[in-house]
Every structure is written in structure tokens, then in C-alpha cells.
Design a protein around this motif. Structure first.
Motif, PDB file in Angstrom:
ATOM      1  N   ASP A  85       0.721  -1.299   0.106  1.00 57.44           N
ATOM      2  CA  ASP A  85      -0.060  -0.039   0.053  1.00 57.44           C
ATOM      3  C   ASP A  85       0.848   1.140   0.090  1.00 57.44           C
ATOM      4  O   ASP A  85       2.027   1.217  -0.576  1.00 57.44           O
ATOM      5  N   ASP A  86       0.354   2.327   0.594  1.00 53.08           N
ATOM      6  CA  ASP A  86       1.305   3.421   0.433  1.00 53.08           C
ATOM      7  C   ASP A  86       2.340   3.646   1.693  1.00 53.08           C
ATOM      8  O   ASP A  86       2.696   4.697   1.941  1.00 53.08           O
ATOM      9  N   GLY A  87       2.400   2.408   2.315  1.00 58.01           N
ATOM     10  CA  GLY A  87       3.271   2.436   3.460  1.00 58.01           C
ATOM     11  C   GLY A  87       4.786   2.120   3.135  1.00 58.01           C
ATOM     12  O   GLY A  87       5.114   2.874   1.981  1.00 58.01           O
ATOM     13  N   ALA A  88       5.567   1.398   3.943  1.00 58.28           N
ATOM     14  CA  ALA A  88       6.950   1.166   3.762  1.00 58.28           C
ATOM     15  C   ALA A  88       7.150   0.508   2.218  1.00 58.28           C
ATOM     16  O   ALA A  88       6.207  -0.240   1.617  1.00 58.28           O
ATOM     17  N   PRO A  89       8.093   1.335   1.267  1.00 56.69           N
ATOM     18  CA  PRO A  89       8.332   0.760   0.085  1.00 56.69           C
ATOM     19  C   PRO A  89       8.916  -0.413  -0.070  1.00 56.69           C
ATOM     20  O   PRO A  89       9.068  -1.178  -1.039  1.00 56.69           O
ATOM     21  N   ASP A  90       9.882  -0.729   1.042  1.00 58.07           N
ATOM     22  CA  ASP A  90      10.941  -2.009   0.798  1.00 58.07           C
ATOM     23  C   ASP A  90      11.040  -2.243   2.231  1.00 58.07           C
ATOM     24  O   ASP A  90      10.649  -2.075   3.335  1.00 58.07           O
ATOM     25  N   LEU A  91      11.780  -3.746   2.027  1.00 53.79           N
ATOM     26  CA  LEU A  91      11.998  -4.744   3.442  1.00 53.79           C
ATOM     27  C   LEU A  91      12.859  -3.698   4.311  1.00 53.79           C
ATOM     28  O   LEU A  91      12.394  -3.630   5.643  1.00 53.79           O
ATOM     29  N   GLY A  92      13.671  -2.926   3.806  1.00 51.99           N
ATOM     30  CA  GLY A  92      14.580  -2.290   4.803  1.00 51.99           C
ATOM     31  C   GLY A  92      14.011  -1.072   5.662  1.00 51.99           C
ATOM     32  O   GLY A  92      14.062  -0.926   6.880  1.00 51.99           O
ATOM     33  N   THR A  93      12.920  -0.528   4.957  1.00 53.96           N
ATOM     34  CA  THR A  93      11.947   0.455   5.522  1.00 53.96           C
ATOM     35  C   THR A  93      11.112  -0.080   6.374  1.00 53.96           C
ATOM     36  O   THR A  93      11.123   0.421   7.714  1.00 53.96           O
ATOM     37  N   SER A  94      10.614  -1.421   6.160  1.00 53.17           N
ATOM     38  CA  SER A  94       9.803  -2.121   7.018  1.00 53.17           C
ATOM     39  C   SER A  94      10.608  -2.275   8.371  1.00 53.17           C
ATOM     40  O   SER A  94      10.164  -2.040   9.535  1.00 53.17           O
ATOM     41  N   LEU A  95      11.780  -2.762   8.325  1.00 57.11           N
ATOM     42  CA  LEU A  95      12.547  -2.960   9.533  1.00 57.11           C
ATOM     43  C   LEU A  95      12.825  -1.774  10.153  1.00 57.11           C
ATOM     44  O   LEU A  95      13.010  -1.783  11.289  1.00 57.11           O
TER      45      LEU A  95
END
Ligand SMILES: [Fe+2]
Length: 243
Positions: A15-25
């Protein structure tokens, strides 16, 4: 226990949240640093805009959960959704038992949002009907809906039957003057049931921290505990917390 977040967009690429795994973490690491030990990912379910499939969401959740463990970030990552009040939502509700409606932990509570400009027709009546089916609708960011800006009593009445989860960043003034005013009043008058991060990007963690700081200063640490730990856990378990 640590803090418990009911609303976040930490799953990447859906969705419009984290663009990639690094940002999720990075977002989750930031929330852990604020004291969270439980974060529920609530990706948008909004027709024609962000409607990731249940499979995409589950796969991304599994990938982020595995990456958290590999990175040594200790947090329980729950899964639900932010359901928009649209045709998809109503079609899911119409099915017996609403099996396709994403809930908190698959239980009876689910997060939802409505259009900002006007409340749905027969809103309270619809919510009552949903409640009679054993479900608990949880309203996301009530401070954002314009009809409540001039009608605080309607928001207060509604909060007697469904949980209301304000955004922490709104308390800190980052969503504008009127949302800030309403969010603060909902907290000061003990109307809101919980406060959540609603983080979409890494910098939003800082805005959530400002909201927590505002609460601690204005209503005290006990209220932070109640709105960001105890009540969220009650809501996850399907209960409307007492105010
Ligand atoms: Fe959200």
C-alpha cells in the motif's frame, strides 16, 4: 508489558506504507525503541486504490517476520487491515460470518475508516447492525473526519458503542489544526479508547514519539499506558474498553 500498536503500514510494497523491506525493518526498529513490543500491521483494503490480496499480505507478513528474527528485532508483528467503508467492505460483510473481512488476530474486532468529508448514511444504524452479528468495528483516526469537528457530541456518543483509535501524530499537530484539536479533546475528556502510530514511513516514527510525549505531558504516564498498552490489548481481544 510494552506498548501495543493497533494501526501501522509497516508491511512493504502493498500500500502507501513502507516501500521496501529495509524500511519495514527501520520502522519496526524505531517503534521498538519507543517501547512497543506488539505492532499490528494494518495494510489498506480500499477498492481501486490499495487492495492487496490476502495471499500477498500473508506472504509479506511472513517475510517481514522472518527478517525481524534474523535482524534480532524483538517485536510481535500482528496482522489485520485498515478496511475502507466501500463496496468491497460491504460485500465482505454481507457474507455469512464475513470470513473474508480481515480482523485483528482473526477475532471479532476489525479496524475501519470512512470518507473524511461526510459520515456514511445511517452510519450509527449500520454499526449497530454489524455489532449484532458479533463483530466489533474499531474506528481509525476519528479526528480526521470533518463532521466530528463541529459535532463533538456525535463522536462522543459513537464512542460509547465502538472503540476509537486516534493517530499519535495528530496529537502532536502533524495532521493539521482541527484534527489536533479534536484528537486532544478526545484524549483529555477520556473519549478515545486508544492511540496508534499509523506509521507509513520511517520518519512517521518520530511523529508518533511526539504524540506519546504530548500525552505524557498533558494527561500523564498512566493514560499513555491505558491508551497505548492496556486498551489496545483489550481491543485485540474483541472488547470495547471502559472509559
Ligand atoms: Fe492507516
Amino acid at each position: 508489558m510494552g506498548l501495543c500498536d493497533l494501526h501501522s503500514h509497516v508491511l512493504f510494497g502493498i500500500d502507501d506504507g513502507a516501500p521496501d523491506l529495509g524500511t519495514s525493518l527501520a520502522m519496526l526498529r524505531g517503534l521498538v525503541a519507543l517501547g512497543y513490543d506488539r505492532v499490528t500491521a494494518t495494510p489498506h483494503q480500499k477498492a481501486a486504490q490499495y487492495l492487496p490480496t490476502a495471499r500477498q499480505i500473508a506472504d509479506t507478513h511472513a517475510e517481514v517476520t522472518a527478517a525481524l528474527a534474523a535482524a534480532g528485532i524483538v517485536v510481535e508483528l500482528g496482522l489485520a487491515a485498515e478496511n475502507y467503508w466501500d463496496d468491497v467492505f460491504h460485500a465482505r460483510l454481507a457474507e455469512s460470518g464475513a470470513p473474508e473481512l480481515p480482523r485483528y488476530d482473526g477475532g471479532r474486532a476489525f479496524l475501519f475508516e470512512i470518507p473524511n468529508a461526510e459520515l456514511p448514511t445511517r452510519f450509527e444504524e449500520s454499526l449497530f447492525r454489524i455489532a449484532t452479528r458479533g463483530l466489533l468495528p474499531v474506528l481509525a483516526h476519528p479526528e480526521r473526519y470533518r463532521p466530528f469537528w463541529d459535532d463533538f457530541d456525535r463522536a462522543a456518543r459513537l464512542a460509547q458503542s465502538i472503540p476509537m483509535v486516534i493517530d499519535l501524530a495528530a496529537l502532536a499537530g502533524h495532521h493539521g489544526t482541527k484534527p489536533a484539536k479534536l484528537a486532544r479533546r478526545l484524549v483529555e475528556e477520556r473519549i478515545a479508547h486508544a492511540a496508534a502510530s499509523d506509521v507509513h514511513r520511517e520518519d512517521d516514527v518520530r511523529l508518533a514519539a511526539e504524540g506519546l510525549a504530548w500525552m505524557k505531558k498533558r494527561v500523564g504516564a498512566d493514560e499513555v499506558r491505558r491508551l497505548c498498552d492496556e486498551n489496545p490489548r483489550q481491543i485485540l481481544a474483541g472488547h470495547l474498553p471502559e472509559n
